[in-house]
Design a protein around this motif. Sequence first.
Motif, PDB file in Angstrom:
ATOM      1  N   THR A  58     -25.539 -79.090  57.677  1.00 43.44           N
ATOM      2  CA  THR A  58     -24.748 -78.504  56.611  1.00 43.44           C
ATOM      3  C   THR A  58     -25.685 -78.084  55.501  1.00 43.44           C
ATOM      4  OG1 THR A  58     -22.949 -80.004  57.151  1.00 43.44           O
ATOM      5  CG2 THR A  58     -22.864 -78.947  54.996  1.00 43.44           C
ATOM      6  N   ASP A  59     -25.379 -76.990  54.848  1.00 38.78           N
ATOM      7  CA  ASP A  59     -26.194 -76.488  53.735  1.00 38.78           C
ATOM      8  C   ASP A  59     -26.486 -77.645  52.786  1.00 38.78           C
ATOM      9  OD1 ASP A  59     -27.425 -75.136  51.696  1.00 38.78           O
ATOM     10  OD2 ASP A  59     -25.679 -73.922  51.162  1.00 38.78           O
ATOM     11  N   THR A  60     -27.760 -77.995  52.644  1.00 37.14           N
ATOM     12  CA  THR A  60     -28.123 -79.171  51.846  1.00 37.14           C
ATOM     13  C   THR A  60     -27.790 -79.011  50.374  1.00 37.14           C
ATOM     14  OG1 THR A  60     -30.368 -78.301  51.720  1.00 37.14           O
ATOM     15  CG2 THR A  60     -29.946 -79.978  53.380  1.00 37.14           C
ATOM     16  N   ASP A  61     -27.673 -77.766  49.899  1.00 38.39           N
ATOM     17  CA  ASP A  61     -27.302 -77.571  48.490  1.00 38.39           C
ATOM     18  C   ASP A  61     -25.857 -77.988  48.236  1.00 38.39           C
ATOM     19  OD1 ASP A  61     -29.819 -76.527  48.007  1.00 38.39           O
ATOM     20  OD2 ASP A  61     -29.162 -74.456  48.376  1.00 38.39           O
ATOM     21  N   ASN A  62     -25.006 -77.861  49.271  1.00 40.79           N
ATOM     22  CA  ASN A  62     -23.586 -78.191  49.108  1.00 40.79           C
ATOM     23  C   ASN A  62     -23.166 -79.358  49.995  1.00 40.79           C
ATOM     24  OD1 ASN A  62     -23.135 -75.945  47.350  1.00 40.79           O
ATOM     25  ND2 ASN A  62     -23.236 -74.616  49.150  1.00 40.79           N
ATOM     26  N   ALA A  63     -24.123 -80.139  50.440  1.00 38.87           N
ATOM     27  CA  ALA A  63     -23.825 -81.229  51.373  1.00 38.87           C
ATOM     28  C   ALA A  63     -23.026 -82.329  50.701  1.00 38.87           C
ATOM     29  CB  ALA A  63     -25.121 -81.800  51.934  1.00 38.87           C
ATOM     30  N   THR A  64     -22.089 -82.887  51.459  1.00 39.05           N
ATOM     31  CA  THR A  64     -21.332 -84.045  50.989  1.00 39.05           C
ATOM     32  C   THR A  64     -21.930 -85.279  51.640  1.00 39.05           C
ATOM     33  OG1 THR A  64     -19.784 -83.934  52.825  1.00 39.05           O
ATOM     34  CG2 THR A  64     -19.234 -82.632  50.855  1.00 39.05           C
ATOM     35  N   SER A  65     -21.566 -86.440  51.142  1.00 43.19           N
ATOM     36  CA  SER A  65     -22.098 -87.662  51.736  1.00 43.19           C
ATOM     37  C   SER A  65     -21.617 -87.811  53.180  1.00 43.19           C
ATOM     38  CB  SER A  65     -21.716 -88.886  50.910  1.00 43.19           C
ATOM     39  OG  SER A  65     -20.318 -88.991  50.838  1.00 43.19           O
ATOM     40  N   SER A  66     -20.410 -87.307  53.507  1.00 40.68           N
ATOM     41  CA  SER A  66     -19.923 -87.428  54.887  1.00 40.68           C
ATOM     42  C   SER A  66     -20.707 -86.511  55.819  1.00 40.68           C
ATOM     43  CB  SER A  66     -18.424 -87.122  54.967  1.00 40.68           C
ATOM     44  OG  SER A  66     -18.170 -85.787  54.609  1.00 40.68           O
ATOM     45  N   SER A  67     -21.082 -85.295  55.359  1.00 42.49           N
ATOM     46  CA  SER A  67     -21.859 -84.402  56.230  1.00 42.49           C
ATOM     47  C   SER A  67     -23.270 -84.951  56.427  1.00 42.49           C
ATOM     48  CB  SER A  67     -21.898 -82.976  55.678  1.00 42.49           C
ATOM     49  OG  SER A  67     -22.543 -82.938  54.425  1.00 42.49           O
ATOM     50  N   THR A  68     -23.847 -85.560  55.387  1.00 43.46           N
ATOM     51  CA  THR A  68     -25.167 -86.178  55.518  1.00 43.46           C
ATOM     52  C   THR A  68     -25.089 -87.358  56.464  1.00 43.46           C
ATOM     53  OG1 THR A  68     -25.715 -85.490  53.286  1.00 43.46           O
ATOM     54  CG2 THR A  68     -27.055 -87.242  54.221  1.00 43.46           C
ATOM     55  N   SER A  69     -24.027 -88.131  56.366  1.00 45.50           N
ATOM     56  CA  SER A  69     -23.825 -89.281  57.234  1.00 45.50           C
ATOM     57  C   SER A  69     -23.659 -88.841  58.690  1.00 45.50           C
ATOM     58  CB  SER A  69     -22.594 -90.044  56.754  1.00 45.50           C
ATOM     59  OG  SER A  69     -22.088 -90.858  57.742  1.00 45.50           O
ATOM     60  N   THR A  70     -22.949 -87.733  58.919  1.00 48.50           N
ATOM     61  CA  THR A  70     -22.780 -87.213  60.275  1.00 48.50           C
ATOM     62  C   THR A  70     -24.118 -86.819  60.859  1.00 48.50           C
ATOM     63  OG1 THR A  70     -20.559 -86.420  59.746  1.00 48.50           O
ATOM     64  CG2 THR A  70     -21.629 -85.439  61.663  1.00 48.50           C
ATOM     65  N   TRP A  71     -24.969 -86.154  60.069  1.00 44.55           N
ATOM     66  CA  TRP A  71     -26.308 -85.754  60.543  1.00 44.55           C
ATOM     67  C   TRP A  71     -27.102 -86.990  60.960  1.00 44.55           C
ATOM     68  CZ3 TRP A  71     -28.916 -81.279  61.611  1.00 44.55           C
ATOM     69  CH2 TRP A  71     -30.299 -81.384  61.779  1.00 44.55           C
ATOM     70  N   LYS A  72     -27.101 -88.010  60.125  1.00 45.71           N
ATOM     71  CA  LYS A  72     -27.905 -89.203  60.400  1.00 45.71           C
ATOM     72  C   LYS A  72     -27.408 -89.976  61.615  1.00 45.71           C
ATOM     73  CE  LYS A  72     -29.517 -89.804  55.690  1.00 45.71           C
ATOM     74  NZ  LYS A  72     -29.494 -90.628  54.487  1.00 45.71           N
ATOM     75  N   SER A  73     -26.128 -89.814  61.979  1.00 48.46           N
ATOM     76  CA  SER A  73     -25.571 -90.594  63.079  1.00 48.46           C
ATOM     77  C   SER A  73     -25.818 -89.967  64.456  1.00 48.46           C
ATOM     78  CB  SER A  73     -24.067 -90.782  62.878  1.00 48.46           C
ATOM     79  OG  SER A  73     -23.391 -89.537  63.016  1.00 48.46           O
TER      80      SER A  73
END
Length: 199
Positions: A21-36
């Motif tokens: 997800t665009d890191t400028d507009n990333a939410t904590s849930s999208s960051t969490s999805t990437w890490k999982s």
Amino acid sequence: MNSKLIEIRKGHTINICTNETDTDNATSSSTSTWKSKKTIFFIHGSMATYVQFNDIIDSFKDDFNIVAYDAIGCGNSEKPYDLEYYTPTSLLNDLCEVYEKYATDQNIVIGHSFGTVQAIRLYNSLMSNNASTDTNTNTGTNNKSKICNIILLGSALMIDAKSFLWSLPVWCLELLHPMLTAGFADRAFSHSTNEELKQ
């Protein structure tokens, strides 16, 4: 898939394509999805571009994180004239920075041709770093550095950076590029291969 130019190291701006997800507009849930998810890193060969993996990327982008990039001098990455940018060590340092930026707990590295050499060198570099971390801090292996699988496609021998071809000025290599690419395509593809795939 998102493709953008990123200065990965000082003076090293490369084109990186991810399904992050665009890191400028990333939410904590999208960051969490990437890490999982597991992350697949694609490393192209010399005088190539990440787009050679597009069909493969399409097959995996829904279930895996995808990271593909154009090395310095290739595709949409910058093309400096200083030969120091093109040494195997400099190219490896760029790859290490890409890896550290996007790696998750489980990572798969896919290399093609010269990219296989870089994949092996990345693995060795991470193992060396983990060994020194283990010795110095008595902590376990850094999970973020874990490579679960390496897939090597059309493995290449290490190219001698001092060979005649690689000592030519960049402008000469640019002139030779169409001829070298055509020769590569003739040897890499079967004569019955669909012309669209060769592009």
